[in-house]
Structure formats: structure tokens, C-alpha cells
Design a protein around this motif. Structure first.
Motif, short mmCIF file in Angstrom:
data_model
loop_
_atom_site.label_atom_id
_atom_site.label_comp_id
_atom_site.label_asym_id
_atom_site.label_seq_id
_atom_site.Cartn_x
_atom_site.Cartn_y
_atom_site.Cartn_z
N PRO A 25 5.29 -9.41 -2.80
CA PRO A 25 3.84 -9.63 -2.88
C PRO A 25 3.14 -8.32 -3.22
CG PRO A 25 4.76 -10.65 -0.91
CD PRO A 25 5.85 -9.81 -1.50
N THR A 26 2.28 -8.37 -4.21
CA THR A 26 1.63 -7.15 -4.71
C THR A 26 0.13 -7.36 -4.82
OG1 THR A 26 3.61 -6.52 -5.93
CG2 THR A 26 1.54 -5.49 -6.60
N LEU A 27 -0.62 -6.43 -4.23
CA LEU A 27 -2.09 -6.51 -4.21
C LEU A 27 -2.67 -5.43 -5.12
CD1 LEU A 27 -4.74 -7.61 -3.02
CD2 LEU A 27 -4.45 -6.01 -1.11
N LEU A 28 -3.49 -5.85 -6.08
CA LEU A 28 -4.19 -4.94 -6.97
C LEU A 28 -5.58 -4.67 -6.41
CD1 LEU A 28 -3.39 -6.69 -10.39
CD2 LEU A 28 -1.99 -5.00 -9.16
N LEU A 29 -5.96 -3.40 -6.30
CA LEU A 29 -7.28 -3.02 -5.82
C LEU A 29 -8.07 -2.38 -6.95
CD1 LEU A 29 -6.48 -1.40 -2.34
CD2 LEU A 29 -7.32 -3.70 -2.78
N CYS B 174 5.20 -5.69 1.30
CA CYS B 174 4.32 -5.86 0.14
C CYS B 174 4.05 -4.52 -0.52
CB CYS B 174 3.00 -6.53 0.53
SG CYS B 174 1.93 -5.52 1.59
N GLN B 175 3.46 -4.58 -1.70
CA GLN B 175 3.09 -3.41 -2.48
C GLN B 175 1.59 -3.44 -2.73
OE1 GLN B 175 7.06 -3.13 -5.26
NE2 GLN B 175 5.61 -4.75 -5.69
N VAL B 176 0.98 -2.26 -2.82
CA VAL B 176 -0.44 -2.15 -3.15
C VAL B 176 -0.57 -1.22 -4.34
CG1 VAL B 176 -2.73 -1.46 -2.35
CG2 VAL B 176 -1.12 -2.52 -0.74
N ARG C 26 0.46 -2.00 10.79
CA ARG C 26 1.11 -2.72 9.69
C ARG C 26 1.98 -1.82 8.81
NH1 ARG C 26 0.28 -8.22 10.68
NH2 ARG C 26 -1.93 -8.69 10.99
N LYS C 27 2.20 -0.59 9.21
CA LYS C 27 2.84 0.39 8.32
C LYS C 27 4.23 -0.06 7.85
CE LYS C 27 4.53 3.17 12.21
NZ LYS C 27 4.50 4.51 12.84
N ASP C 28 4.97 -0.76 8.68
CA ASP C 28 6.32 -1.16 8.29
C ASP C 28 6.33 -2.29 7.27
OD1 ASP C 28 7.43 0.74 9.97
OD2 ASP C 28 7.57 -0.62 11.68
N LEU C 29 5.18 -2.92 7.07
CA LEU C 29 5.09 -4.00 6.08
C LEU C 29 4.84 -3.46 4.67
CD1 LEU C 29 2.90 -6.54 8.08
CD2 LEU C 29 5.34 -6.75 7.58
N LEU C 30 4.56 -2.17 4.56
CA LEU C 30 4.26 -1.57 3.27
C LEU C 30 5.54 -1.07 2.61
CD1 LEU C 30 2.04 -0.65 1.27
CD2 LEU C 30 1.98 1.53 2.51
N ARG C 31 5.88 -1.63 1.46
CA ARG C 31 7.04 -1.17 0.70
C ARG C 31 6.69 0.02 -0.17
NH1 ARG C 31 9.06 -1.62 -4.46
NH2 ARG C 31 11.35 -1.45 -4.59
N GLY D 149 -5.48 -9.84 -6.16
CA GLY D 149 -6.40 -8.82 -6.65
C GLY D 149 -7.70 -8.82 -5.88
N ILE D 150 -8.27 -7.63 -5.69
CA ILE D 150 -9.60 -7.48 -5.09
C ILE D 150 -10.42 -6.59 -6.00
CG2 ILE D 150 -10.94 -6.59 -3.14
CD1 ILE D 150 -8.54 -7.05 -1.34
N VAL D 151 -11.61 -7.06 -6.36
CA VAL D 151 -12.53 -6.29 -7.19
C VAL D 151 -13.83 -6.09 -6.41
CG1 VAL D 151 -13.91 -6.25 -9.31
CG2 VAL D 151 -11.58 -7.16 -9.36
#
Length: 358
Positions: free
Chosen positions: A190-194, A89-91, A110-115, A233-235
Motif C-alpha cells: 500500500p502506497t500513499l502519495l502526498l 506501507c510506503q509514503v 506506527r513506526k513499524d508499519l512504515l516500509r 493520494g492526498i492533495v
């Protein structure tokens, strides 16, 4: 009339005042770490003379803890769904400031799950952060080999294999911001916006355009590439500021040249989910920090924290926490095959999680 140059110089530097709120947040986190509410070995690198900084009041330390607990659990759940999906995934952290999440993820299980991880903020903020990263061996070693770490754009940006620090103004057209990200951001993952305490400082129109810009980017990716990743997204921010407490909060911030135009559309907790639902998100939910402290923190952890410092102002704490909320939402692709049940992305009350274990 006064000459234009004189009028311009007489205007308060509202952007400078907003940038100072990142200093407040970093000092609050540092204090919470020093008082053993949180564990974060990286925050000290982003605070000048960290060992000399005085502690913050218990109310701020507890608020910082509850905020971190809620967001951390949501991010952890996001990575769990990513693992179930069998992908990475991407953040994208917008208005990231001095946040240390990239380092905490990259040194964790979880480091290997981060693209890829992206941070965008004012150039003044990113320049200081890039300098801190290059100065600290503990920070830079996490990024990769020295030859793979590149400073760009006059020192305002930094690129590493998985980490990209970029200077940008969230009020500019979303297409301009996405142009910064596009060489490295893929709509296929999958991309998460913070958005941690950032949208509240810009107009509702600008924040809405920003979120829609990411929605459009992912939908274009679906059209061109035949499918796209999940968008989440998380706000985290203040809301419901029209009561007496909220008006005092706004007045205090206005005294520092900080306004909160982004809070206006969200007078109630129920209104917070519209942040994402108006952009076609599949689900959206919101909890106040008061909710999270009461029902979503392990009672054993509650007990541990209660012994760290004496807190007499319980009513004040409840009032403050009731004016801060975490909102999250997920937008599922219309046609792509999804393995994980992303629509169940949620915080679970402690009693419910215990019932499932039993």
C-alpha cells in the motif's frame, strides 16, 4: 531583438518564488508549534534561527492547525488500514519541502508499519534539507546508524534504510521521477502519495501525467508480479479562485511571481474529486478546511484552541478556510485479495464518531 542571453536573464525566477512558499509554510508551522496549536519537536531544525522567528497572525496559526489536523487524521487512518492488511506501507511525499512527517511517524506508535518514506523536491530544497538532517543529531538518529546514511548526487539526495530524499522536478516526465524511486519503491505494498500545496503550482497536464504515472507503475507491477498494493493520494491546496476573494489571492501571489495554473480545473468543491476519479480511483472525496474546522475537530480541542489567541476576524477566517481543501482518493487493485476495507477511508465528523463510541 534582444540577445537570447539577455532575454533569459530578464525573466523572473518563478521556480525561486515557488521555493519560497516552502519557507512560508515552515515558518507558519513553527509559529503554530510555538503558540501550542501543534506539537512538532522537529520543525525547528528546518528553520534557520528558529528561536528568533516572530509569530504569525492567529488566522495563519489556525489555518495551519486545521490543515495539519485533517491530513494527520487521514494518514493515521491509512496506517490503521495497513495494520488491518497485515503488511507495511510506503509514503511518497512530492514537493515535500521542510515537512517533518517522516520523523513524526518514525518516533510514533506506527513506526513499524512504515516500509519506506520518499521525499522529492527541487534540488535547492533537498540540499538544504540534507544538510539540516546531517547537522542535527535529533534528526539523523531517527534515520538509523551513521554508516547506513548516505549522501548522494552531489549532496542533493540522502538515503537511509527507510528514508529517501531525492531531487527532482515534478514537471518532468513521470518515468524520470519513477526511475529515481524504483530501486526502493515496490508496487506490492500500500502506497500513499502526498501532495501538500504543490500541484496548484504546476499545469493541470503535468499534475495529471504525474498521478497517471504512479497508476501505470502500480498496474505494471500487478501484471508482472501478480498483484499490487493499494494506491492512495492526498492533495491539499487552494481551489475556487474565480470569486472576488480568489482573484485577490491570485493577484497577491502574482506580485511575488507565483502563479496558480493548477487551480483552474477546480472551480468548485464538487470538482475536486475528479483529480483522482479521472485516473480510475475507486473513491475520491474532498472537504474544505472550513468543513473540517466546523465538524471534524473535537469540540474540546476547539475550546482549547479558542483560548490560545484572540481572533476577531472570524468572517475572514471562514472565507480563507473555504478556499483551501483536502482531497483524498484510493485505487484498489483489480485482482489482489484485500483484507482491509480501504474504500471506507474517510474523515468522520466528530458527532458521528461519538455516536459510534456510544
Amino acid at each position: 531583438m534582444l540577445p537570447p542571453r539577455f532575454k533569459e536573464s530578464a525573466r523572473p525566477d518563478t521556480d525561486g518564488a515557488v521555493r519560497l512558499t516552502d519557507t512560508d509554510a515552515a515558518l507558519a508551522r513553527l509559529s503554530a508549534v510555538h503558540k501550542h496549536y501543534l506539537t512538532d519537536p522537529f520543525i525547528r531544525h528546518f528553520v534557520p534561527r528558529a528561536h528568533l522567528q516572530p509569530p504569525r497572525p492567529p488566522l495563519i496559526n489556525i489555518g495551519t492547525y486545521v490543515r495539519s489536523e485533517g491530513i494527520d487524521k487521514l494518514v493515521e487512518a491509512w496506517f490503521s488500514f495497513t495494520e488491518q492488511e497485515g503488511t507495511q506501507c510506503q509514503v511518497v511525499s512530492l514537493g515535500a519541502g521542510s515537512d517533518t512527517r517522516f520523523w513524526r511517524i518514525s518516533t510514533g506508535p506506527r513506526k513499524d508499519l512504515l516500509r519506506a518514506y520518499f521525499e522529492i523536491d527541487f534540488a535547492e530544497i533537498t540540499t538544504k534539507k540534507a544538510m539540516a538532517i546531517r547537522k542535527s543529531k535529533e534528526l539523523s538518529v531517527v534515520l538509523g546508524k551513521p554508516e547506513d546514511i548516505k549522501i548522494a548526487n552531489g549532496g542533493t539526495s540522502l538515503h537511509a534504510p527507510k528514508y529517501h530524499l531525492l531531487a527532482g522536478d515534478l514537471r518532468q516526465p513521470p518515468s524520470d521521477l519513477l526511475a529515481l524511486l524504483e530501486p526502493h519503491l515496490s508496487p506490492m505494498y500500500p502506497t500513499l502519495l502526498l501532495f501538500e500545496c504543490v500541484l496548484v503550482y504546476i499545469s493541470p497536464q503535468a499534475s495529471s501525467a504525474l498521478i497517471q504515472g504512479f497508476v501505470d507503475f502500480f498496474e505494471r507491477g500487478a501484471a508482472v508480479q501478480g498483484g499490487h498494493g493499494v494506491l492512495g493520494g492526498i492533495v491539499y491546496e487552494m481551489y475556487g479562485l474565480e470569486d472576488s476573494f480568489g482573484k485577490v489571492m491570485k493577484s497577491n501571489l502574482m506580485a511575488r511571481n507565483v502563479s496558480l495554473p493548477g487551480a483552474d480545473p477546480y472551480p468548485t468543491q464538487a470538482s475536486l474529486s475528479t483529480r483522482f476519479l479521472q485516473h480510475g480511483f475507486t473513491i475520491a472525496k474532498a472537504l474544505t478546511l472550513r468543513d473540517i474546522r466546523r465538524s471534524y475537530v473535537d469540540p474540546a480541542e476547539q475550546e482549547r484552541i479558542s483560548h490560545l489567541e484572540m481572533l476577531d476576524e472570524i468572517e475572514e477566517l471562514e472565507l480563507v478556510l473555504g478556499h483551501y481543501a483536502i482531497t483524498w482518493g484510493v485505487k484498489l487493485p483489480a485482482s489482489a485479495t484485500i483484507k482491509a476495507d480501504w474504500a471506507t477511508w474517510d474523515l468522520k465528523p466528530y458527532s458521528a464518531s461519538r455516536d459510534e463510541e456510544d
